[in-house]
Design a protein around this motif. Structure first.
Motif, PDB file in Angstrom:
ATOM      1  N   GLY A 181      62.779  73.618  22.494  1.00  0.00           N
ATOM      2  CA  GLY A 181      62.065  74.143  23.647  1.00  0.00           C
ATOM      3  C   GLY A 181      62.973  75.006  24.498  1.00  0.00           C
ATOM      4  N   PRO A 182      62.396  75.716  25.470  1.00  0.00           N
ATOM      5  CA  PRO A 182      63.149  76.697  26.261  1.00  0.00           C
ATOM      6  C   PRO A 182      64.131  76.040  27.225  1.00  0.00           C
ATOM      7  CG  PRO A 182      60.929  76.482  27.131  1.00  0.00           C
ATOM      8  CD  PRO A 182      60.966  75.682  25.864  1.00  0.00           C
ATOM      9  N   ALA A 183      65.294  76.676  27.371  1.00  0.00           N
ATOM     10  CA  ALA A 183      66.336  76.142  28.240  1.00  0.00           C
ATOM     11  C   ALA A 183      65.994  76.268  29.710  1.00  0.00           C
ATOM     12  CB  ALA A 183      67.662  76.851  27.950  1.00  0.00           C
ATOM     13  N   ASN A 184      65.153  77.231  30.079  1.00  0.00           N
ATOM     14  CA  ASN A 184      64.940  77.521  31.504  1.00  0.00           C
ATOM     15  C   ASN A 184      63.974  76.576  32.190  1.00  0.00           C
ATOM     16  OD1 ASN A 184      62.945  79.040  29.832  1.00  0.00           O
ATOM     17  ND2 ASN A 184      62.092  79.533  31.827  1.00  0.00           N
ATOM     18  N   ASP A 185      63.278  75.720  31.438  1.00  0.00           N
ATOM     19  CA  ASP A 185      62.303  74.795  32.021  1.00  0.00           C
ATOM     20  C   ASP A 185      62.913  73.397  32.100  1.00  0.00           C
ATOM     21  OD1 ASP A 185      60.192  72.903  32.391  1.00  0.00           O
ATOM     22  OD2 ASP A 185      58.746  74.391  31.710  1.00  0.00           O
ATOM     23  N   PRO A 186      63.316  72.924  33.285  1.00  0.00           N
ATOM     24  CA  PRO A 186      64.029  71.640  33.370  1.00  0.00           C
ATOM     25  C   PRO A 186      63.185  70.455  32.907  1.00  0.00           C
ATOM     26  CG  PRO A 186      63.460  72.454  35.570  1.00  0.00           C
ATOM     27  CD  PRO A 186      63.164  73.561  34.610  1.00  0.00           C
ATOM     28  N   LYS A 187      61.889  70.469  33.198  1.00  0.00           N
ATOM     29  CA  LYS A 187      61.035  69.362  32.759  1.00  0.00           C
ATOM     30  C   LYS A 187      60.996  69.275  31.237  1.00  0.00           C
ATOM     31  CE  LYS A 187      56.193  67.969  32.515  1.00  0.00           C
ATOM     32  NZ  LYS A 187      54.802  68.336  32.863  1.00  0.00           N
ATOM     33  N   MET A 188      60.853  70.410  30.576  1.00  0.00           N
ATOM     34  CA  MET A 188      60.803  70.408  29.110  1.00  0.00           C
ATOM     35  C   MET A 188      62.138  69.957  28.521  1.00  0.00           C
ATOM     36  SD  MET A 188      58.477  73.773  28.171  1.00  0.00           S
ATOM     37  CE  MET A 188      58.308  73.306  26.455  1.00  0.00           C
ATOM     38  N   VAL A 189      63.246  70.384  29.107  1.00  0.00           N
ATOM     39  CA  VAL A 189      64.557  69.954  28.612  1.00  0.00           C
ATOM     40  C   VAL A 189      64.692  68.445  28.743  1.00  0.00           C
ATOM     41  CG1 VAL A 189      67.051  70.104  28.978  1.00  0.00           C
ATOM     42  CG2 VAL A 189      65.651  72.178  29.073  1.00  0.00           C
ATOM     43  N   ILE A 190      64.307  67.891  29.881  1.00  0.00           N
ATOM     44  CA  ILE A 190      64.390  66.440  30.089  1.00  0.00           C
ATOM     45  C   ILE A 190      63.503  65.702  29.091  1.00  0.00           C
ATOM     46  CG2 ILE A 190      63.828  64.587  31.713  1.00  0.00           C
ATOM     47  CD1 ILE A 190      64.598  66.600  33.964  1.00  0.00           C
ATOM     48  N   ASN A 191      62.274  66.172  28.919  1.00  0.00           N
ATOM     49  CA  ASN A 191      61.360  65.511  27.985  1.00  0.00           C
ATOM     50  C   ASN A 191      61.864  65.579  26.551  1.00  0.00           C
ATOM     51  OD1 ASN A 191      59.612  64.719  29.986  1.00  0.00           O
ATOM     52  ND2 ASN A 191      58.176  66.411  29.699  1.00  0.00           N
ATOM     53  N   MET A 192      62.510  66.675  26.175  1.00  0.00           N
ATOM     54  CA  MET A 192      63.083  66.760  24.828  1.00  0.00           C
ATOM     55  C   MET A 192      64.202  65.740  24.649  1.00  0.00           C
ATOM     56  SD  MET A 192      63.205  70.784  23.722  1.00  0.00           S
ATOM     57  CE  MET A 192      64.265  71.323  25.051  1.00  0.00           C
ATOM     58  N   LEU A 193      65.081  65.649  25.631  1.00  0.00           N
ATOM     59  CA  LEU A 193      66.193  64.702  25.544  1.00  0.00           C
ATOM     60  C   LEU A 193      65.694  63.267  25.489  1.00  0.00           C
ATOM     61  CD1 LEU A 193      68.609  66.412  28.080  1.00  0.00           C
ATOM     62  CD2 LEU A 193      69.053  66.111  25.637  1.00  0.00           C
ATOM     63  N   ASN A 194      64.595  62.975  26.155  1.00  0.00           N
ATOM     64  CA  ASN A 194      64.045  61.615  26.204  1.00  0.00           C
ATOM     65  C   ASN A 194      63.035  61.326  25.103  1.00  0.00           C
ATOM     66  OD1 ASN A 194      65.525  61.167  28.545  1.00  0.00           O
ATOM     67  ND2 ASN A 194      63.816  61.604  29.926  1.00  0.00           N
ATOM     68  N   SER A 195      62.820  62.269  24.174  1.00  0.00           N
ATOM     69  CA  SER A 195      61.682  62.199  23.252  1.00  0.00           C
ATOM     70  C   SER A 195      61.841  61.190  22.120  1.00  0.00           C
ATOM     71  CB  SER A 195      61.452  63.584  22.629  1.00  0.00           C
ATOM     72  OG  SER A 195      62.564  63.941  21.796  1.00  0.00           O
ATOM     73  N   GLY A 196      63.059  60.718  21.870  1.00  0.00           N
ATOM     74  CA  GLY A 196      63.296  59.858  20.722  1.00  0.00           C
ATOM     75  C   GLY A 196      63.711  60.610  19.473  1.00  0.00           C
ATOM     76  N   ALA A 197      63.800  61.934  19.549  1.00  0.00           N
ATOM     77  CA  ALA A 197      64.268  62.735  18.410  1.00  0.00           C
ATOM     78  C   ALA A 197      65.758  62.500  18.192  1.00  0.00           C
ATOM     79  CB  ALA A 197      64.000  64.210  18.674  1.00  0.00           C
ATOM     80  N   ASP A 198      66.212  62.782  16.978  1.00  0.00           N
ATOM     81  CA  ASP A 198      67.643  62.659  16.693  1.00  0.00           C
ATOM     82  C   ASP A 198      68.445  63.700  17.457  1.00  0.00           C
ATOM     83  OD1 ASP A 198      67.399  60.530  14.772  1.00  0.00           O
ATOM     84  OD2 ASP A 198      66.580  62.003  13.379  1.00  0.00           O
ATOM     85  N   ALA A 199      67.901  64.891  17.580  1.00  0.00           N
ATOM     86  CA  ALA A 199      68.596  65.973  18.289  1.00  0.00           C
ATOM     87  C   ALA A 199      67.556  66.853  18.966  1.00  0.00           C
ATOM     88  CB  ALA A 199      69.448  66.797  17.328  1.00  0.00           C
ATOM     89  N   CYS A 200      67.992  67.597  19.971  1.00  0.00           N
ATOM     90  CA  CYS A 200      67.092  68.577  20.580  1.00  0.00           C
ATOM     91  C   CYS A 200      67.829  69.901  20.680  1.00  0.00           C
ATOM     92  CB  CYS A 200      66.581  68.123  21.934  1.00  0.00           C
ATOM     93  SG  CYS A 200      67.731  68.293  23.290  1.00  0.00           S
ATOM     94  N   MET A 201      67.116  70.966  20.358  1.00  0.00           N
ATOM     95  CA  MET A 201      67.686  72.312  20.432  1.00  0.00           C
ATOM     96  C   MET A 201      67.209  72.959  21.725  1.00  0.00           C
ATOM     97  SD  MET A 201      67.131  75.673  18.107  1.00  0.00           S
ATOM     98  CE  MET A 201      65.738  76.155  19.145  1.00  0.00           C
TER      99      MET A 201
END
Length: 738
Positions: free
Chosen positions: A125-145
């Motif tokens: 997901g896009p780096a400029n959206d803080p909510k999306m970055v937080i949700n990616m980090l908290n998503s349970g995925a092995d890694a987030c780009m």
């Protein structure tokens, strides 16, 4: 003088932002450190820029730019030559000339760090959206780009926000607040997070808000790599969590070697361990699929994966193969990963990766859950499951998803397939297959039927491209369209597919049952209809600009749209700071034999002369140019409310054109100085007025004259014609009254 003196004093008081700062008359700051001049939001003095872009950080980027910018810019000409060579080889049937074999049959990459052994699911997901970055980090995925490239529109503010969010995210400090249903919801990073990876912008892109005299805009790869590693490299290294990069749009091993040299230089200068920066490259161009070996070998000390960038892969196929009717894609619904040429592409990545010891990452499943519609969400989950089953069968070690709601189902699917393993590098899936160049480029015969290329497919490509670009020019690079999360790759795939239909002159099946080639004239007509439909549904998006970007992209046909879209996304740089791919640099006296005589002629090559036509060489007439100026002024002075602007005009032609181009929000200003410069005694007919516009007496008598009065200049024909155009606009679908 006052502004410059004040800014110098303030710089001395603020040690982290020492430099020469200028405040322009248009409230756009600029700031020079070393060779680099920062502009716009990058030059602003605020909490984010003080954190990211202190003097030391910018000086490091300046040094990186001095050392590598010429090499990076020179790659653009190599890519153009590569395109010519590829097309010629395919035209002549020299398929195997495209394949670049391994120089060493037994080499392996260095082992990956433990944290990157498991990459079954990665979310992007896009780096400029803080909510999306937080949700990616908290998503349970092995890694987030965390993406600085295709899912982020590179406006100056987005670039600052993107790098700021990365800085805060890797330290666990990023927060966000959103007003949801009337209440404020706060987002924070949890205790267990996905491994952060950063996708930097490609070698073809420019950071127009950071310029240097010797090359113009700084290559965006150098800016992103330099700033990220300077701010976060040591922090990530010391905690065993990076720095890890994704690098897009790679073509050849030569490009990979330049990247290797850049990263090695950064590590040495910043005190990082050798090969601390790990890289996953996207294999998403046609040349790259034949050079997976040489790309990997150039990065052997730091490569941890190659990824299938599907949409860009399809776009690149159309760009390189599109003029040949034997390789033209059908409607997008027939270009899924189940097609034989896509399977061959996927398996080639797997073969190289597993033979050399790194991860083979599958592509993006762009389907997303549909809020409030369980049936559509279930349908999306089924499509993703089928897609991932094919990737597992092909031998991939993991794949991408676009939404947190897709993480757990895909993770469960990979866990079930891998059992106790974290990847399947030891699997024999795809390893024994012989994959030829023709397997990768050729289409199955039924896909070449004109019944598979339809007006419906054309309209779908146009509509999706317009919707996406409308959002992109509004600053949003990740857009949900038709229940799929789209980024810039979907625009490129649509654009290149349409252009290939035109270039190849293949028959298209139209809605009335006729079968005929698509012409540019027909395309423009259909495009106008799709624009009108979208404007009626949502007049808030800039569909006129989106249509211009798309049409220019189709006509000029660059490999990547970034140069054209950048003129609209960052209109303050539309005056030609980037002239094609030319390097603009200060010539030393040595290059002129020690001195430059004022009478000494300088011979310029033809390419440079053509480039001096500017960023819009197709604007050849005065009317076209003034219409463009009207559109430009609208973009430059955009505001949330209706805002009227005025532009100097000296004729009816100019007055009408500027109103037309500005869609009723830009009016003519008849300036006395301009008229004086032209000569008040000049008498000429207005170039716009036809005989139908003139009375019999006017047509037979003296032409209109410019009327002058002290302190006020009036251009009679300009006022006459302006009123006519405003009247036409008021009766048209243009949303502005004028």
């Amino acid at each position: 003088i006052f502004f410059r003196t004040t800014s110098r004093i303030m710089g001395l008081l603020n040690k982290s932002r020492v430099g020469v700062r200028h405040v322009s008359t248009m409230a756009r700051a600029s700031w020079r450190v070393g060779d680099i001049q920062l502009h716009g939001a990058l030059a602003a003095d605020n909490e984010k820029t003080r954190l990211l872009l202190g003097k030391d950080a910018v000086e490091f980027c300046s040094e990186l730019n001095r050392k590598f910018a010429h090499e990076v810019v020179a790659l653009s000409e190599q890519r153009r030559q590569l395109m010519r060579d590829t097309r010629q080889a395919l035209q002549e049937g020299r398929f195997e000339d495209l394949a670049v074999p391994a120089s060493d049959a037994n080499w392996k990459v260095a082992p990956p760090p433990t944290v990157l052994e498991t990459r079954r699911v990665e979310i992007t997901g896009p780096a400029n959206d803080p909510k999306m970055v937080i949700n990616m980090l908290n998503s349970g995925a092995d890694a987030c780009m965390i993406d600085l490239e295709d899912s982020m529109a590179p406006s100056a503010q987005n670039v600052v926000d993107g790098h700021h969010n990365i800085y805060k995210a890797v330290r666990g400090e990023l927060t966000a607040e959103k007003n949801e249903d009337g209440s404020i919801k706060r987002y924070t990073i949890g205790s267990t997070v996905a491994t952060p990876m950063v996708r930097v912008r490609g070698l073809h892109m420019k950071e127009v808000h950071a310029t240097a005299s010797h090359v113009g805009p700084m290559p965006a790869t150098l800016f992103d790599v330099g700033l990220h590693l300077f701010n976060n490299g040591r922090y990530l290294q010391d905690r065993g969590s990076g720095p890890f990069l994704y690098v897009p749009k790679m073509h050849t091993g030569v490009e990979a070697k330049v990247l290797e040299d850049v990263l090695a230089f950064c590590e040495a200068e910043l005190g990082l361990e050798k090969n601390a920066t790990k890289v996953t490259t996207l294999i998403e161009t046609l040349p790259a699929i034949f050079r997976t070996e040489e790309i990997a070998q150039a990065l052997a000390g730091r490569l941890v994966g190659q990824n299938c960038g599907r949409w860009d892969w399809l776009a690149s196929r159309s760009y390189y193969l599109g003029s040949n009717a034997n390789y033209v894609h059908p409607d997008r619904e027939h270009t899924g990963m189940e097609q034989s040429f896509n399977k061959a592409y996927s398996k080639r990545v797997v073969q190289t990766a597993h033979q050399r010891g790194f991860h083979a990452m599958g592509g993006m499943s762009a389907f997303i859950p549909v809020s409030g519609d369980q049936a559509k969400t279930e349908e999306a989950l089924k499509k993703v499951a089928v897609d991932k089953a094919l990737e597992i069968e092909n031998g991939h070690d993991g794949a991408w998803v676009a939404h947190p709601g897709m993480v757990q189902p895909v993770l469960d699917q990979f866990k079930a397939a891998f059992k106790d393993a974290t990847h399947q590098k030891a699997s024999k899936n795809s390893m024994d297959e012989k994959i030829s160049v023709q397997d990768i480029v050729a289409l199955e015969s039924e896909l070449l039927s004109s019944s598979k290329r339809t007006e419906k497919g054309l309209r779908q490509n146009l509509s999706v491209a317009l919707q996406y670009m409308g959002h992109y020019l509004s600053g949003n690079g990740a857009v949900g369209i038709n229940n799929m999360m789209e980024d810039l790759a979907t625009f490129e795939m649509s654009r290149h597919s349409i252009r290939s239909w035109i270039d190849s002159k293949v028959d298209i099946t139209f809605a009335d049952g006729s079968q005929k080639p698509l012409t540019m004239e027909t395309l423009e007509k259909v495009l106008a209809e799709e624009v009108a439909t979208l404007k009626a549904a949502n007049s808030k998006l800039p569909y006129s600009d989106a249509s211009e970007v798309l049409l220019r992209g189709l006509k000029e046909n660059p490999e990547f749209i970034s140069r054209i879209s950048g003129e609209y996304l960052n209109p303050e740089f539309a005056r030609g700071i980037v002239i094609g791919s030319r390097m603009l640099r200060v010539l030393s006296s040595k290059e002129f034999g020690g001195h430059l005589d004022e009478n000494q002629g300088i011979k310029f090559d033809a390419d440079l002369v053509r480039s001096l036509l500017g960023s819009r060489p197709e604007l050849r007439t005065g009317a076209d140019l003034v219409r463009h100026r009207g559109r430009f002024l609208n973009r430059l002075l955009e505001s949330g409310d209706t805002c009227y602007k005025y532009m100097g005009c000296a004729s009816g032609l100019a007055a009408a054109s500027v109103i037309h181009g500005g869609e009723g929000l830009v009016g003519p200003y008849c300036g006395g100085w301009q008229l004086n410069a032209m000569g008040l005694e000049e008498s000429r007919p207005d170039t716009l007025l036809s005989t139908g516009d003139l009375t019999e007496q006017q047509a037979e008598g003296e032409p209109h004259r410019f009327l002058a009065a002290e302190g006020d200049q009036v251009c009679g024909d300009a006022i006459h014609k302006a009123r006519g155009v405003v009247g036409q606009l008021q009766q048209s679908t243009v949303p502005h009254g004028g």
